[in-house]
Design a protein around this motif. Structure first.
Motif, PDB file in Angstrom:
ATOM      1  N   GLU A 152      -9.243   1.067   0.229  1.00 35.84           N
ATOM      2  CA  GLU A 152      -9.700   1.809  -0.955  1.00 35.84           C
ATOM      3  C   GLU A 152      -8.516   2.220  -1.835  1.00 35.84           C
ATOM      4  O   GLU A 152      -7.370   2.245  -1.368  1.00 35.84           O
TER       5      GLU A 152
ATOM      6  N   CYS B 200      -8.017   5.250  -3.654  1.00 38.17           N
ATOM      7  CA  CYS B 200      -8.008   6.670  -4.043  1.00 38.17           C
ATOM      8  C   CYS B 200      -6.603   7.035  -4.559  1.00 38.17           C
ATOM      9  O   CYS B 200      -5.610   6.852  -3.847  1.00 38.17           O
TER      10      CYS B 200
ATOM     11  N   PHE C 112      -4.884   9.583  -5.070  1.00 36.19           N
ATOM     12  CA  PHE C 112      -4.076  10.669  -4.513  1.00 36.19           C
ATOM     13  C   PHE C 112      -3.513  10.317  -3.135  1.00 36.19           C
ATOM     14  O   PHE C 112      -2.746  11.079  -2.561  1.00 36.19           O
ATOM     15  N   CYS C 113      -3.897   9.151  -2.594  1.00 34.45           N
ATOM     16  CA  CYS C 113      -3.767   8.945  -1.146  1.00 34.45           C
ATOM     17  C   CYS C 113      -2.576   8.074  -0.753  1.00 34.45           C
ATOM     18  O   CYS C 113      -2.414   6.957  -1.252  1.00 34.45           O
TER      19      CYS C 113
ATOM     20  N   GLN D 259      -2.294   6.621   2.002  1.00 37.77           N
ATOM     21  CA  GLN D 259      -2.697   5.607   2.975  1.00 37.77           C
ATOM     22  C   GLN D 259      -3.397   4.400   2.362  1.00 37.77           C
ATOM     23  O   GLN D 259      -3.801   3.484   3.069  1.00 37.77           O
ATOM     24  N   SER D 260      -3.542   4.420   1.047  1.00 37.81           N
ATOM     25  CA  SER D 260      -4.172   3.290   0.373  1.00 37.81           C
ATOM     26  C   SER D 260      -3.239   2.080   0.372  1.00 37.81           C
ATOM     27  O   SER D 260      -2.044   2.208   0.102  1.00 37.81           O
TER      28      SER D 260
ATOM     29  N   CYS E 178      -5.409   1.207   4.071  1.00 42.14           N
ATOM     30  CA  CYS E 178      -6.823   1.386   3.717  1.00 42.14           C
ATOM     31  C   CYS E 178      -7.178   0.502   2.524  1.00 42.14           C
ATOM     32  O   CYS E 178      -6.401   0.342   1.589  1.00 42.14           O
TER      33      CYS E 178
ATOM     34  N   ALA F  60      -8.253   6.055   8.244  1.00 38.40           N
ATOM     35  CA  ALA F  60      -8.002   5.509   6.909  1.00 38.40           C
ATOM     36  C   ALA F  60      -8.624   4.122   6.832  1.00 38.40           C
ATOM     37  O   ALA F  60      -7.999   3.113   7.161  1.00 38.40           O
ATOM     38  N   TRP F  61      -9.866   4.090   6.454  1.00 38.85           N
ATOM     39  CA  TRP F  61     -10.568   2.826   6.195  1.00 38.85           C
ATOM     40  C   TRP F  61     -11.754   3.127   5.305  1.00 38.85           C
ATOM     41  O   TRP F  61     -12.073   4.293   5.047  1.00 38.85           O
TER      42      TRP F  61
HETATM   43  S1  SF4 Z   1      -7.781   6.761   3.562  1.00 38.98           S
HETATM   44 FE1  SF4 Z   1      -9.571   7.744   2.596  1.00 38.98          FE
HETATM   45  S2  SF4 Z   1      -8.685   8.844   0.839  1.00 38.98           S
HETATM   46 FE2  SF4 Z   1      -7.137   7.321   1.500  1.00 38.98          FE
HETATM   47  S3  SF4 Z   1      -7.520   5.485   0.244  1.00 38.98           S
HETATM   48 FE3  SF4 Z   1      -8.711   5.257   2.162  1.00 38.98          FE
HETATM   49  S4  SF4 Z   1     -10.755   6.076   1.651  1.00 38.98           S
HETATM   50 FE4  SF4 Z   1      -9.356   6.817   0.062  1.00 38.98          FE
END
Ligand code: SF4
Length: 357
Positions: free
Chosen positions: A78, A80, A82-83, A85-86, A76, A124-125
């Motif tokens: 982004e 974030c 906590f994530c 998948q970033s 992803c 996840a995007w």
């Molecule tokens: S999947 Fe969602 S929570 Fe995880 S980094 Fe991407 S936007 Fe943020």
């Protein structure tokens, strides 16, 4: 959390607020802050008892179950904090492109077997624009809807135009998950690649399209109790229908990997405070439940929760759904939520106002 002492004045204060909410009234931010500040175990149990009464009054014994399918995993854009998948962090989390119809229909079958009301497609995007990907997303939503086995939900990030929200609605989407994550004040500590106002804008488009809003946040990221309180009030203001409370499960490789876990009583108290502020909403306990609450999981209902995310989460495991169903049965709670609908909630609030609009 300190001691177990019982304070009669606090007990009266909690009871007064509880009676007001039961009678259909609201509590103010200042009153809510006083509930979030409760420290002794005895006072918190008093709060839970009132939150349980409020849940019973507005929700009966119905519990709304939801599950999710990770429709596009990892990489992803982004950041974030906590994530897993970033793409900013090395977490070893799986990565794959947009999902084929089969796994989605299998999830619908599984949901139907287990009294799970909704299946949410989660991607996840950053978000969704008009184009071939939107066509494919709409196909998956239509297939879910046509299966007749579940309510099709989705959580697909930011939406940048009304047309995208309208297309999702036309495909049969009923409810869209888009968390505010935390207070406006704390949000920049969780993410800097998009803003709190971007999130409010998305919610505005969805509401205008007539899509129900599933929006909540994550606790245990280092935010204060006042941040949690302000999140709950913001969710009241935007008219969220379902309010997921996630409890941080620190993922190695992310900036929050070393965050200390919240004490169980602090988590239960937070759920109860949300129930006081959001008496008619579905308060859903989502990610981080098993790892943070362990044997205290069944207490979330006494704390006021009326919904549960079941099955595995996006990148972490949950306890088996059979165990959750047994837990509900043991507590006299009923997951058959279809006839309950959203009709028990007050008329939808107007679209949110952007601070900088
Ligand atoms: S999947 Fe969602 S929570 Fe995880 S980094 Fe991407 S936007 Fe943020």
């Amino acid at each position: 959390m300190t001691g177990t002492s019982f304070d009669a004045a606090t007990s009266h204060h909690v009871a007064d607020l509880g009676r007001r909410v039961l009678a259909g009234g609201n509590i103010s931010r200042e009153e809510a802050v006083s509930l979030f500040a409760l420290e002794s175990t005895a006072d918190i149990f008093e709060l839970l008892a009132w939150a349980n009464r409020i849940r019973e009054q507005f929700k009966g014994n119905k519990i709304h179950l939801c599950s999710i399918v990770n429709a596009k995993a990892g990489a992803c854009s982004e950041n974030c904090s906590f994530c897993a998948q970033s793409s900013f962090y090395q977490t070893g989390s799986p990565k794959y492109g947009f999902v084929d119809p089969e796994p989605v229909l299998e999830a619908a079958d599984e949901a139907n077997k287990n009294s799970v009301t909704a299946v949410g497609l989660v991607a996840a995007w950053k978000g969704l624009n008009e184009g071939p990907m939107l066509d494919e997303v709409c196909d998956r939503i239509r297939e879910l809807k046509d299966s007749g086995k579940t309510r099709p939900d989705a959580s697909l990030g930011l939406i940048k135009s009304q047309r995208v929200a309208d297309r999702l609605k036309e495909a049969g989407l009923e409810c869209y998950g888009h968390n505010l994550e935390s207070s406006r004040r704390f949000f920049p500590k969780t993410c800097t690649t998009h803003t709190y106002d971007d999130r409010l804008e998305t919610i505005g488009y969805l509401k205008k399209a007539g899509i129900k809003i599933c929006s909540g946040g994550i606790i245990g990221m280092g935010e204060t109790r006042e941040d949690r309180c302000d999140l709950a009030f913001a969710l009241r203001e935007i008219g969220a229908n379902v309010v997921p409370i996630n409890i941080l499960n620190p993922i190695p490789g992310t900036p929050f990997e070393k965050n200390p876990p919240l004490p169980v009583m602090e988590i239960l108290k937070t759920i109860a405070c949300f129930r006081f502020i959001l008496p008619r909403q579905e308060i859903m306990i989502a990610g981080g439940r098993t790892v943070n609450l362990r044997d205290a999981q069944s207490m979330v209902f006494m704390a006021g929760a009326s919904a549960l995310m079941v099955g595995n989460y996006l990148t972490t495991l949950n306890q088996p759904v059979e165990k959750d169903l047994q837990m509900l049965k043991d507590l006299g709670l009923d997951p058959d939520w279809d006839s309950h609908g959203f009709s028990d909630q007050a008329a939808a609030a107007p679209a949110p106002q952007l601070q900088n609009a």
